[in-house]
Design an enzyme around this catalytic site. Structure first.
Site, short mmCIF file in Angstrom:
data_model
loop_
_atom_site.label_atom_id
_atom_site.label_comp_id
_atom_site.label_asym_id
_atom_site.label_seq_id
_atom_site.Cartn_x
_atom_site.Cartn_y
_atom_site.Cartn_z
N LYS A 186 68.42 -14.93 -2.11
CA LYS A 186 68.10 -14.98 -0.68
C LYS A 186 67.44 -13.67 -0.24
CE LYS A 186 70.59 -16.12 3.56
NZ LYS A 186 71.94 -15.86 4.03
N LYS A 204 66.96 -5.88 -10.01
CA LYS A 204 67.22 -6.69 -8.81
C LYS A 204 66.49 -6.02 -7.65
CE LYS A 204 71.20 -8.85 -6.45
NZ LYS A 204 72.68 -8.98 -6.54
N LEU A 214 70.10 -3.16 -13.47
CA LEU A 214 71.30 -3.84 -13.99
C LEU A 214 71.17 -4.14 -15.49
CD1 LEU A 214 71.56 -6.39 -11.06
CD2 LEU A 214 73.12 -4.48 -11.47
N TYR A 258 70.96 -6.34 -18.69
CA TYR A 258 70.35 -7.66 -18.90
C TYR A 258 71.30 -8.48 -19.76
CZ TYR A 258 67.36 -11.29 -20.89
OH TYR A 258 66.85 -12.50 -21.29
N ALA A 259 71.69 -9.65 -19.25
CA ALA A 259 72.57 -10.57 -19.99
C ALA A 259 71.68 -11.59 -20.68
CB ALA A 259 73.53 -11.25 -19.03
N ASP A 282 84.44 -13.21 -5.35
CA ASP A 282 83.43 -14.26 -5.47
C ASP A 282 83.28 -14.69 -6.93
OD1 ASP A 282 80.00 -14.70 -4.27
OD2 ASP A 282 81.68 -16.07 -4.57
N ASP A 332 77.22 -9.58 -9.71
CA ASP A 332 77.13 -9.84 -8.27
C ASP A 332 78.36 -9.40 -7.49
OD1 ASP A 332 75.58 -12.58 -6.48
OD2 ASP A 332 76.14 -10.53 -5.94
C1 LIG Z 1 71.60 -18.10 -9.77
C2 LIG Z 1 71.18 -17.21 -10.88
O1 LIG Z 1 70.24 -17.46 -11.61
N1 LIG Z 1 71.94 -16.11 -11.03
C3 LIG Z 1 71.61 -15.17 -12.05
C4 LIG Z 1 71.03 -13.98 -11.36
C5 LIG Z 1 69.56 -14.06 -11.40
C6 LIG Z 1 69.20 -13.35 -12.70
N2 LIG Z 1 70.29 -12.41 -12.93
C7 LIG Z 1 70.48 -11.78 -14.16
C8 LIG Z 1 71.06 -10.50 -14.25
CL1 LIG Z 1 71.52 -9.67 -12.81
C9 LIG Z 1 71.24 -9.89 -15.48
N3 LIG Z 1 70.89 -10.50 -16.64
C10 LIG Z 1 70.35 -11.73 -16.58
N4 LIG Z 1 69.95 -12.55 -17.58
C11 LIG Z 1 69.48 -13.67 -16.98
C12 LIG Z 1 68.94 -14.78 -17.74
C13 LIG Z 1 68.80 -14.81 -19.11
N5 LIG Z 1 68.29 -16.01 -19.41
C14 LIG Z 1 67.96 -16.52 -20.75
N6 LIG Z 1 68.09 -16.74 -18.30
C15 LIG Z 1 68.48 -15.98 -17.26
C16 LIG Z 1 68.44 -16.45 -15.84
N7 LIG Z 1 69.58 -13.62 -15.64
C17 LIG Z 1 70.13 -12.41 -15.38
C18 LIG Z 1 71.40 -12.73 -12.11
#
Ligand SMILES: CC(=O)NC[C@@H]1CCN(c2c(Cl)cnc3[nH]c(-c4cn(C)nc4C)nc23)C1
Length: 283
Positions: A25, A44, A92, A94-95, A138, A156
């Site tokens: 948002k 972010k 942040l 990276y996941a 949350d 988050d």
């Molecule tokens: C609703 C939603 O998508 N929430 C996730 C937040 C947006 C990306 N953010 C990530 C954040 Cl904050 C950190 N690492 C991430 N990795 C990913 C991701 C990896 N793949 C293969 N697809 C995605 C998507 N996203 C993140 C947090």
């Protein structure tokens, strides 16, 4: 990045920007790579205009101060932040495997061993948060990310606060994860995270949250009177644990440290066992 990184003044020119990872948002999250080290991060980006308009500046400030201080394998790291005249940037971790809710949607529901491993790791992260006097508030699949070893990471912290707090926040998003005391705007403590852990455990095992209903009034009623139906594929031990977490009276909820000793966790998620590298990896 090593310790003295946080003293460094970061700027957008330090990063190569990649694809958007998610749209929120107040701004978007981009894959990014630090130019010198080639370290991959999630950047972010929040718009100051949006933040000032919606008076959530204190929430963003709190998210930053809290997440920068927390260091735990099951908590998404925040390495730092910077801003320019229009935007705030949060650097942040990276996941690699994205949001847990996507894995859950793809799989429908998790088997008991996988669900128990995620519940165990989330419990450890929450115990750590609570020792740092932080309530997350949350905990839900959208805010849980999956790292490169498929380990769970809480992300988050925008809603987290220092305990105890009764600050009335405009409740946006799903009611499913809110505890009775939060819905009623009563002062709430760490125990709200214990309640959400119970809700999450149910959703991982069943694929739907326990108080799911066609409208928010029905959800509200189900939460207040803890009206839950367990499908018959849910084991007795799992039901026993959820029954001890989803308790109306916050003081009577099972303490997080006891969750780690519960038979369902001990049997399905013994120490040292980590999520199986699931088949999406081999695809
Ligand atoms: C609703 C939603 O998508 N929430 C996730 C937040 C947006 C990306 N953010 C990530 C954040 Cl904050 C950190 N690492 C991430 N990795 C990913 C991701 C990896 N793949 C293969 N697809 C995605 C998507 N996203 C993140 C947090």
């Amino acid at each position: 990045p090593n310790q003295n990184e946080k003293k460094k003044q970061w700027a957008l020119t330090d990063f190569d920007l990649g694809r958007p990872l998610g749209k929120g948002k107040f701004g978007n999250v981009y894959l990014a790579r630090e130019k010198e080290s080639h370290y991959v991060v999630a950047l972010k980006v929040l718009f100051k205009s949006q933040i000032l308009d919606s008076e959530i500046e204190h929430q963003v400030r709190r998210e930053v101060e809290i997440q920068c201080r927390l260091r735990h394998p099951n908590i998404l790291r925040m390495y730092g932040y910077f801003h320019d005249e229009k935007r705030i940037y949060l650097i942040l971790e990276y996941a690699k495997h994205g949001a847990l809710y996507k894995l859950l949607k793809e799989r429908g529901r998790f088997d008991e061993k996988t669900a128990a491993i995620y519940v165990r790791d989330l419990t450890k992260a929450l115990i750590y948060c609570h020792t740092k006097k932080v309530i997350h508030r949350d905990v839900k699949p959208e805010n849980l990310l999956i790292g490169h070893n498929f380990e769970l990471k809480i992300a988050d912290f925008g809603w987290s606060v220092h305990s105890p707090s009764s600050r009335r926040m405009t409740l946006c998003g799903t009611l499913d994860y809110l505890s009775p005391e939060m819905i009623e705007g009563k002062p709430h403590t760490y125990a709200v995270d214990i309640w959400s852990l119970g809700v999450l455990c149910y959703e991982l095992l069943v694929g739907l949250p326990p108080f799911d209903a066609k409208d928010s009034h029905q959800t509200y009623r189900k939460i207040r009177y803890v009206i839950i139906k367990y499908p018959d594929f849910v084991s007795e031990k799992a039901k026993d644990l959820m029954g001890k977490l989803l308790v109306i009276n916050p003081e009577q909820r099972l303490p997080l440290t006891h969750v780690l000793q519960h038979p369902w966790i001990i049997e399905n998620a013994p120490e040292g066992v980590h999520p199986p590298i699931c088949n999406t990896e081999q695809k």
